[in-house]
Scaffold this active site. Sequence first.
Site, mmCIF file in Angstrom:
data_model
loop_
_atom_site.group_PDB
_atom_site.id
_atom_site.type_symbol
_atom_site.label_atom_id
_atom_site.label_comp_id
_atom_site.label_asym_id
_atom_site.label_seq_id
_atom_site.Cartn_x
_atom_site.Cartn_y
_atom_site.Cartn_z
ATOM 1 N N VAL A 58 0.825 -1.208 0.000
ATOM 2 C CA VAL A 58 0.000 0.000 0.000
ATOM 3 C C VAL A 58 0.861 1.261 0.000
ATOM 4 C CG1 VAL A 58 -1.791 1.242 1.289
ATOM 5 C CG2 VAL A 58 -1.648 -1.254 1.451
ATOM 6 N N CYS A 59 0.468 2.254 -0.806
ATOM 7 C CA CYS A 59 1.021 3.604 -0.691
ATOM 8 C C CYS A 59 -0.139 4.580 -0.867
ATOM 9 C CB CYS A 59 2.154 3.850 -1.679
ATOM 10 S SG CYS A 59 1.652 3.935 -3.403
ATOM 11 N N ARG A 60 0.122 5.793 -1.268
ATOM 12 C CA ARG A 60 -0.958 6.782 -1.373
ATOM 13 C C ARG A 60 -1.887 6.480 -2.547
ATOM 14 N NH1 ARG A 60 1.009 12.679 -2.056
ATOM 15 N NH2 ARG A 60 2.217 11.915 -0.325
ATOM 16 N N GLY A 62 -0.702 4.149 -5.356
ATOM 17 C CA GLY A 62 -0.348 2.894 -6.016
ATOM 18 C C GLY A 62 0.962 2.876 -6.777
ATOM 19 N N MET A 87 -4.146 4.187 -0.712
ATOM 20 C CA MET A 87 -4.939 4.573 0.458
ATOM 21 C C MET A 87 -6.129 5.446 0.082
ATOM 22 S SD MET A 87 -4.148 3.187 3.333
ATOM 23 C CE MET A 87 -5.060 4.254 4.453
#
Length: 108
Positions: A58-60, A62, A87
Amino acid sequence: MRLPTVDAGQVDDDAYLLDVRENDEWTAGHQPGAHHVPMMEIPARAGEVPTDRDVVVVCRVGGRSAQVVAYLMQRGFENVYNLDGGMFAWAAAGRPVVGEDGSAGHVL
């Protein structure tokens, strides 16, 4: 190489959530039960990533998580998936986001 992805609504409750965002992003809001390893620490800490269950990175939005998925796949991981939309998509799907102190969080 086509990277495996998963939508926020499809993430199983028993998946290992690997959040690769920076500390300030993590502190503002993350998934309950997620594990935080900033992207730049992945090479040194890849041994912490389980191989016996699905891992959702997961990041902000993708992008960083896609790089981590590719990196792990190149090292033999077969159980890693990129969270499509990151996210922002997680929060938009109504999935829980908590802050560092356990209160309601938000996505930076």
